[in-house]
Design a protein around this motif. Structure first.
Motif, short mmCIF file in Angstrom:
data_model
loop_
_atom_site.label_atom_id
_atom_site.label_comp_id
_atom_site.label_asym_id
_atom_site.label_seq_id
_atom_site.Cartn_x
_atom_site.Cartn_y
_atom_site.Cartn_z
N MET A 84 0.87 -1.17 0.00
CA MET A 84 0.00 0.00 0.00
C MET A 84 0.91 1.23 0.00
SD MET A 84 -2.41 -1.99 -0.06
CE MET A 84 -3.99 -1.24 0.06
N ARG A 85 0.76 2.05 -1.03
CA ARG A 85 1.65 3.19 -1.24
C ARG A 85 0.86 4.48 -1.33
NH1 ARG A 85 5.61 0.81 -5.97
NH2 ARG A 85 6.28 -1.06 -4.86
N PRO A 86 1.52 5.61 -1.00
CA PRO A 86 0.82 6.90 -1.11
C PRO A 86 0.46 7.24 -2.55
CG PRO A 86 2.90 7.12 0.10
CD PRO A 86 2.88 5.75 -0.51
N ARG A 87 -0.51 8.10 -2.70
CA ARG A 87 -0.84 8.67 -4.01
C ARG A 87 -0.08 9.98 -4.12
NH1 ARG A 87 -5.60 10.25 -5.46
NH2 ARG A 87 -5.15 9.72 -7.61
N SER A 88 0.63 10.17 -5.21
CA SER A 88 1.48 11.35 -5.36
C SER A 88 0.68 12.64 -5.35
CB SER A 88 2.33 11.25 -6.62
OG SER A 88 1.52 11.10 -7.76
N GLY A 89 -0.52 12.63 -5.93
CA GLY A 89 -1.35 13.84 -5.95
C GLY A 89 -1.74 14.29 -4.55
N LEU A 90 -2.17 13.35 -3.69
CA LEU A 90 -2.52 13.70 -2.32
C LEU A 90 -1.30 14.20 -1.56
CD1 LEU A 90 -4.96 10.91 -1.04
CD2 LEU A 90 -5.47 13.31 -1.52
N ALA A 91 -0.16 13.61 -1.83
CA ALA A 91 1.07 14.01 -1.12
C ALA A 91 1.49 15.42 -1.50
CB ALA A 91 2.18 13.01 -1.41
N ILE A 92 1.58 15.73 -2.78
CA ILE A 92 2.09 17.03 -3.21
C ILE A 92 1.07 18.15 -2.99
CG2 ILE A 92 1.44 16.83 -5.64
CD1 ILE A 92 4.65 18.46 -4.32
N LYS A 93 -0.21 17.87 -3.20
CA LYS A 93 -1.23 18.92 -3.09
C LYS A 93 -1.70 19.16 -1.66
CE LYS A 93 -3.06 17.92 -7.70
NZ LYS A 93 -4.17 17.30 -8.43
#
Length: 144
Positions: A60-69
């Motif tokens: 289970m890995r982070p979503r890049s959009g949720l992380a950066i935004k």
């Protein structure tokens, strides 16, 4: 590869967004929105249960959009679902931003990658063979 899944959520099964995607988006399964305050962590249910074959794990890995935004990530990245786990998949989210963030039902909160893994059998030794790197650790090469 076929993997058995029980979907107790009211959302579609996870799927790949594109033909070459490695991960499938996983959605929150909530009866009401959940607020994550700055630096707060919460376990978010998915309503999903899986039975992986031996030799595989679900990462289970982070979503890049949720992380950066929004500064939203997984606390234990990557989270591992073992082949013998049969409980509901829960995602530990943390808000690393300075603003509260609301997670809504059906929101894509992480991605799942199915990966094979090896089992090891330790071979005790007194010393290990030398390599060019040797015992050099963090930043030992001085390269940027």
């Amino acid at each position: 590869m076929k993997i058995k899944i029980v979907n107790k959520s009211h959302h579609a099964l996870p799927r790949y967004a594109t033909a070459l995607s490695a991960g499938m988006d996983i959605r929150a399964n909530l009866s009401e929105p959940v607020e994550l305050k700055p630096l707060e962590r919460k376990l978010v249910p998915t309503g999903l249960y899986i039975a992986l074959p031996e030799g595989y794990e679900a990462q289970m890995r982070p979503r890049s959009g949720l992380a950066i935004k929004h500064g939203i990530t997984l606390l234990n990245t990557p989270g591992t679902i073992d082949a013998d786990y049969r409980g509901e998949i829960g995602i530990i989210l943390i808000n690393l931003s300075s603003e509260p963030f609301v997670i809504n039902d059906g929101e894509r909160i992480c991605q799942m990658v199915i990966a094979s893994h090896a089992k090891v059998e330790w071979q005790p030794e007194e010393i290990l063979e030398d390599t060019e790197r040797g015992a050099g650790g963090f930043g030992h090469t001085g390269k940027n």
